[in-house]
Design an enzyme around this catalytic site. Structure first.
Site, PDB file in Angstrom:
ATOM      1  N   PRO A 152       0.850  -1.197   0.000  1.00  0.00           N
ATOM      2  CA  PRO A 152       0.000   0.000   0.000  1.00  0.00           C
ATOM      3  C   PRO A 152       0.880   1.239   0.000  1.00  0.00           C
ATOM      4  O   PRO A 152       1.731   1.393   0.868  1.00  0.00           O
ATOM      5  CB  PRO A 152      -0.798  -0.128   1.310  1.00  0.00           C
ATOM      6  CG  PRO A 152       0.007  -1.044   2.169  1.00  0.00           C
ATOM      7  CD  PRO A 152       0.759  -1.960   1.259  1.00  0.00           C
ATOM      8  N   LEU A 153       0.703   2.121  -0.976  1.00  0.00           N
ATOM      9  CA  LEU A 153       1.584   3.270  -1.164  1.00  0.00           C
ATOM     10  C   LEU A 153       0.763   4.552  -1.197  1.00  0.00           C
ATOM     11  O   LEU A 153      -0.109   4.704  -2.054  1.00  0.00           O
ATOM     12  CB  LEU A 153       2.373   3.138  -2.473  1.00  0.00           C
ATOM     13  CG  LEU A 153       3.195   1.858  -2.650  1.00  0.00           C
ATOM     14  CD1 LEU A 153       3.671   1.729  -4.093  1.00  0.00           C
ATOM     15  CD2 LEU A 153       4.378   1.867  -1.699  1.00  0.00           C
ATOM     16  N   THR A 154       1.033   5.465  -0.294  1.00  0.00           N
ATOM     17  CA  THR A 154       0.327   6.735  -0.299  1.00  0.00           C
ATOM     18  C   THR A 154       0.688   7.539  -1.540  1.00  0.00           C
ATOM     19  O   THR A 154       1.853   7.650  -1.888  1.00  0.00           O
ATOM     20  CB  THR A 154       0.679   7.540   0.968  1.00  0.00           C
ATOM     21  OG1 THR A 154       0.224   6.829   2.105  1.00  0.00           O
ATOM     22  CG2 THR A 154       0.027   8.910   0.944  1.00  0.00           C
ATOM     23  N   GLN A 210      -6.233  -1.287   3.096  1.00  0.00           N
ATOM     24  CA  GLN A 210      -5.546  -1.038   4.368  1.00  0.00           C
ATOM     25  C   GLN A 210      -6.177   0.161   5.054  1.00  0.00           C
ATOM     26  O   GLN A 210      -6.456   1.178   4.418  1.00  0.00           O
ATOM     27  CB  GLN A 210      -4.057  -0.777   4.154  1.00  0.00           C
ATOM     28  CG  GLN A 210      -3.287  -0.668   5.464  1.00  0.00           C
ATOM     29  CD  GLN A 210      -1.822  -0.310   5.270  1.00  0.00           C
ATOM     30  OE1 GLN A 210      -1.495   0.810   4.909  1.00  0.00           O
ATOM     31  NE2 GLN A 210      -0.938  -1.271   5.512  1.00  0.00           N
ATOM     32  N   CYS A 233       2.616   2.852  10.238  1.00  0.00           N
ATOM     33  CA  CYS A 233       2.712   4.206   9.667  1.00  0.00           C
ATOM     34  C   CYS A 233       3.464   5.123  10.626  1.00  0.00           C
ATOM     35  O   CYS A 233       3.076   5.267  11.783  1.00  0.00           O
ATOM     36  CB  CYS A 233       1.319   4.759   9.394  1.00  0.00           C
ATOM     37  SG  CYS A 233       1.338   6.454   8.786  1.00  0.00           S
ATOM     38  N   LYS A 236      -0.096  -5.167   9.274  1.00  0.00           N
ATOM     39  CA  LYS A 236       1.235  -4.812   8.788  1.00  0.00           C
ATOM     40  C   LYS A 236       1.951  -4.062   9.898  1.00  0.00           C
ATOM     41  O   LYS A 236       1.462  -3.046  10.379  1.00  0.00           O
ATOM     42  CB  LYS A 236       1.150  -3.953   7.525  1.00  0.00           C
ATOM     43  CG  LYS A 236       2.502  -3.701   6.859  1.00  0.00           C
ATOM     44  CD  LYS A 236       2.313  -3.074   5.474  1.00  0.00           C
ATOM     45  CE  LYS A 236       3.642  -2.995   4.732  1.00  0.00           C
ATOM     46  NZ  LYS A 236       4.541  -1.977   5.282  1.00  0.00           N
ATOM     47  N   HIS A 250       7.708  -5.065   8.189  1.00  0.00           N
ATOM     48  CA  HIS A 250       8.662  -4.159   7.549  1.00  0.00           C
ATOM     49  C   HIS A 250       9.926  -4.157   8.406  1.00  0.00           C
ATOM     50  O   HIS A 250       9.867  -3.847   9.590  1.00  0.00           O
ATOM     51  CB  HIS A 250       8.054  -2.760   7.464  1.00  0.00           C
ATOM     52  CG  HIS A 250       8.880  -1.790   6.683  1.00  0.00           C
ATOM     53  ND1 HIS A 250       8.393  -0.588   6.247  1.00  0.00           N
ATOM     54  CD2 HIS A 250      10.157  -1.847   6.251  1.00  0.00           C
ATOM     55  CE1 HIS A 250       9.332   0.061   5.582  1.00  0.00           C
ATOM     56  NE2 HIS A 250      10.416  -0.687   5.585  1.00  0.00           N
ATOM     57  N   ALA A 267       7.721  -2.278  -2.428  1.00  0.00           N
ATOM     58  CA  ALA A 267       7.241  -0.892  -2.393  1.00  0.00           C
ATOM     59  C   ALA A 267       8.053  -0.020  -3.331  1.00  0.00           C
ATOM     60  O   ALA A 267       7.732   0.112  -4.504  1.00  0.00           O
ATOM     61  CB  ALA A 267       7.299  -0.371  -0.947  1.00  0.00           C
TER      62      ALA A 267
END
Length: 750
Positions: free
Chosen positions: A343-345, A419, A451, A491, A532, A615
């Site tokens: 998931p990438l902002t 997410q 995050c 995550k 991560h 990512a």
């Protein structure tokens, strides 16, 4: 504008603008608040920059982190800078100047210097008499995108109608928009684009273009006809055999976008008219149960020992069972053949995910959505749930391996998951219920526990959950109870502080539950965990710790044995409390610095993870998924890479529209992607393979002019690339890279 923007993490907490002179932890430039921004983006901009977009600048350099050097680095006999650590090993004949020279590294455009934006530079005291050079700041101040649109706004009553058959305008005589179609076409818009052979790519693919007369290619799907009375009428052309139902809306008419929530449902959410019976029942029980658990926990040890058997029985009777058990979940599978796009902002938009799926990504995630804006029915947040039809097809799996998960049905599986982030259990639980109700094509609901954004962390969401394991367990357990057949995943990061990893304890709690609830309630029901390999504090200033990920993978593999030891052997655990019943297997995915098929296979084989989440590597070269599938490094030519840019442009026009606004949106997100993609160094000009994600390219020339252009770190060259497909930019359009570093932190990619 500030009054309209509430805290998306916790509405009871107000947004706090930085005080004058206060140093910010992250190096983000002031940005205007855009209508299409998600809730977390809007709130973060208010916190960082105030309500008017003015920058907070005390004239001092931004806070920067110390660059952490790699361990076991062995300098050469000569100057250790002869082979510069962190610089891609480009062959000498392609270097503009030798790799060790000043201009090949220090004079490279500041956009290439990751440390300027993400870490405090160490400097090199062998130069300038031991004095450190002053580095450029890592921010682009007053970053703005400008505005773009037609000079004259055409009324929607005629935008998709024939000239003589407009719809009734709801504003009547008070309407401020233009109703004269010919005047609009002559004076109110820019000329048609000549790219794509002057043909609308949206119409070519779908037989219709709902931008109508506003389309920048309208000449390709309109004509002038003569009526019986001799009048000439402008009409739009549609191919009814290929188009969907235009009455349903833009995405539904094109037939390529799914998970579109209706306007009525969003209004009901905003007015709090959407019933959430399961969530209400469960959160009520959760509050009562928490009070009893706290009461028992506060008893002194001697008080517990002095309790009579009757008192113990009475205490047990105080505990109330949950109002209902979770539904049995759909089986999911993660394996070596299912590489995952993280998931990438900003970057993880629908067109980019669509491109990655086409290139071999087997699993995808939406951008991180905030729970409160979802529950408030905010359009920008629900837009993140949209997926392309290619994302709801089953992932490619190895039938021999899928037998590991009994009763797994690949035909019922799909690629797209979402997410969310939440700071309190009731937020996560209610968000999970509405997502499972309104989003029909959903593989999993993933809870973000990594995050590092300060706003999110300070309110107790994101990586802050790593320091609140009991709250995290309540969230997962509650989400699992109300999500129907949709599995719940998490995550996480190694921890919040560098050198103090907590993932072992977090994983154990997600697998079995805490000691206070394990015996009574069983496992929380987490179907998969993604780790991560960095802490919140590290961000991206150090390579991901795959040795620690491997240790955690070994812990997860011991799950079945530990499950037997920790559960009551007299009573078989309820299958509905297990993540992938009837096996109870938790999948484990690693994340961090995967940039080649060699990295991917190494992590699968040596770290022991089920799959790897990609990512930044996918942003720089989306065909990484193709390399993983084929098991080889692919030396993509400049023309092939330009074809991917063209595809992204086509997909963007289909997602955001081919009118002036849609073209501007497509251009903006294309430039955001190119701010990563230009870092790719062609495999054919490297001295050594495989490439490393941590290596930045020196100043080099490509094998042809196009390859050199694609490698440019000048955003004006990125603009030239966009103009190849989108024509000249609107006079009001502006763009600057988000950071001077093109590898700025993907903050919500925890």
């Amino acid at each position: 504008m500030a009054d309209e923007i509430s805290n998306p993490v916790d509405p009871s907490q107000s947004l706090k603008r930085p005080l004058e002179g206060e140093q910010l932890e992250e190096a983000h430039p002031p940005q205007p608040i855009l209508p299409e921004d998600s809730a977390v983006t809007k709130a973060e901009k208010v916190e960082r920059n105030g309500t008017n977009g003015d920058s907070v600048d005390n004239g001092e350099p931004s806070a920067k982190r110390v660059r952490i050097e790699e361990k076991n680095h062995k300098p050469t006999a000569a100057d250790s800078r002869d082979r510069i650590r962190g610089i891609a090993p480009v062959k000498a004949e392609y270097l503009i100047q030798p790799a060790g020279s000043r201009s090949a590294t220090d004079d490279r455009n500041p956009a290439e210097n990751d440390d300027d934006a993400e870490g405090k530079p160490r400097g090199d005291e062998r130069d300038n008499g031991g004095k450190k050079k002053k580095k450029a700041k890592g921010q682009n101040k007053d970053r703005q995108f400008g505005s773009w649109g037609d000079k004259i706004k055409l009324c929607n009553s005629i935008s998709n109608s024939s000239e003589f058959s407009p719809k009734e305008c709801s504003f009547g005589d008070s309407c401020k928009c233009e109703h004269n179609l010919r005047k609009y076409l002559a004076e109110g818009r820019r000329a048609d684009l000549t790219t794509f052979n002057s043909k609308c790519p949206v119409w070519e693919d779908n037989g219709t273009c709902l931008a109508g007369w506003k389309c920048r290619f309208v000449g390709s799907h309109s004509k002038e006809i003569q009526r019986e009375d001799g009048r000439m009428e402008l009409v739009l052309i549609d191919d009814s055999d290929r188009m969907g139902d235009t009455a349903l809306g833009y995405e539904e008419a094109l037939g390529s976008v799914v998970n579109v929530i209706s306007t009525k449902d969003k209004i009901d959410l905003a007015k709090k008219k959407t019933p959430m019976e399961k969530s209400d029942l469960y959160t009520t029980w959760l509050d009562q149960n928490s009070e009893e658990v706290n009461r028992q926990s506060n008893l002194r040890k001697d008080q517990k020992n002095d309790q009579t058997e009757e008192e113990k029985q009475e205490n047990r009777a105080r505990y109330v069972e949950p109002p209902f058990l979770p539904s049995e979940k759909r089986r999911i599978y993660f394996g070596p053949e299912t590489p995952v796009l993280a998931p990438l902002t900003t970057q993880g938009n629908l067109p980019f995910r669509r491109l990655c799926v086409e290139l071999g990504a087997q699993l995808t995630y939406s951008e991180m959505a905030m729970s409160i804006p979802l529950l408030q029915g905010q359009k920008s947040e629900w837009a993140l749930m949209k997926a392309h039809k290619s994302e709801v097809t089953p992932p490619r799996v190895n039938s021999d391996r899928t037998s590991i998960v009994r009763k797994y049905d690949n035909s019922k599986d799909l690629k797209f998951g979402t997410q969310i982030s939440a700071s309190k259990p009731f937020m996560a639980i209610k968000a999970a219920e509405v997502l499972s109700r309104f989003v029909p094509h959903l593989r999993v609901i993933d809870l973000n526990c990594g995050c590092p954004i300060e706003l999110v962390y300070r309110q107790g969401a994101g990586s802050a959950l790593l320091d609140a394991p009991s709250k995290l367990e309540k969230m997962i357990r509650g989400m699992n109870a109300v999500s129907g057949e949709v599995p719940i995943t998490a995550k996480i990061r190694m921890g919040t502080m560098t050198g103090k990893p907590t993932a072992f304890k977090t994983i154990e709690r997600l697998a079995f539950g805490g000691v206070e609830s394990r015996e009574r309630l069983g496992a929380p029901g987490c179907a998969a965990i993604t780790l991560h390999g960095r802490s919140r504090q590290q961000r991206y200033t150090k390579s991901a710790d795959w040795s620690y990920i491997a240790e955690c993978a070994a812990l997860v593999k011991s799950y079945n044995q530990k499950k037997d030891d920790l559960t009551d052997t007299v009573m078989e655990p309820d299958a509905r409390t297990l993540p992938n019943a009837p096996d109870g297997k938790i999948h484990f995915i690693g994340n961090g610095d995967c940039y080649s098929h060699i990295d991917y296979l190494d992590h699968i084989q040596n770290a022991g993870v089920d799959s790897v989440m990609v990512a930044r590597g996918a942003l720089i070269k989306p065909w990484l998924f193709e390399e993983i599938e084929k098991g080889q490094v692919l030396d993509k030519s400049a023309s092939e890479r330009l074809e991917y840019v063209e595809k992204f442009t086509r997909y963007g026009l289909e997602a955001w529209g081919s009118d002036e606004i849609g073209v501007g949106q497509t251009r903006r997100f294309l430039l955001e992607w190119l701010s990563f993609a230009h870092r790719y160094v062609p495999a054919g000009i490297l001295e050594h393979l495989p490439p490393s994600l941590q290596d930045r390219p020196p100043a080099y020339r490509g094998r042809n002019d196009l390859e050199t252009l694609l490698a440019s770190d000048n955003y004006m060259d990125w603009m030239k690339i966009s103009e190849m497909f989108l024509g000249p930019a609107h006079e009001g359009f502006k763009f600057q890279p988000k950071h001077k570093s093109n590898s700025y932190e993907i903050e919500a990619e925890g």
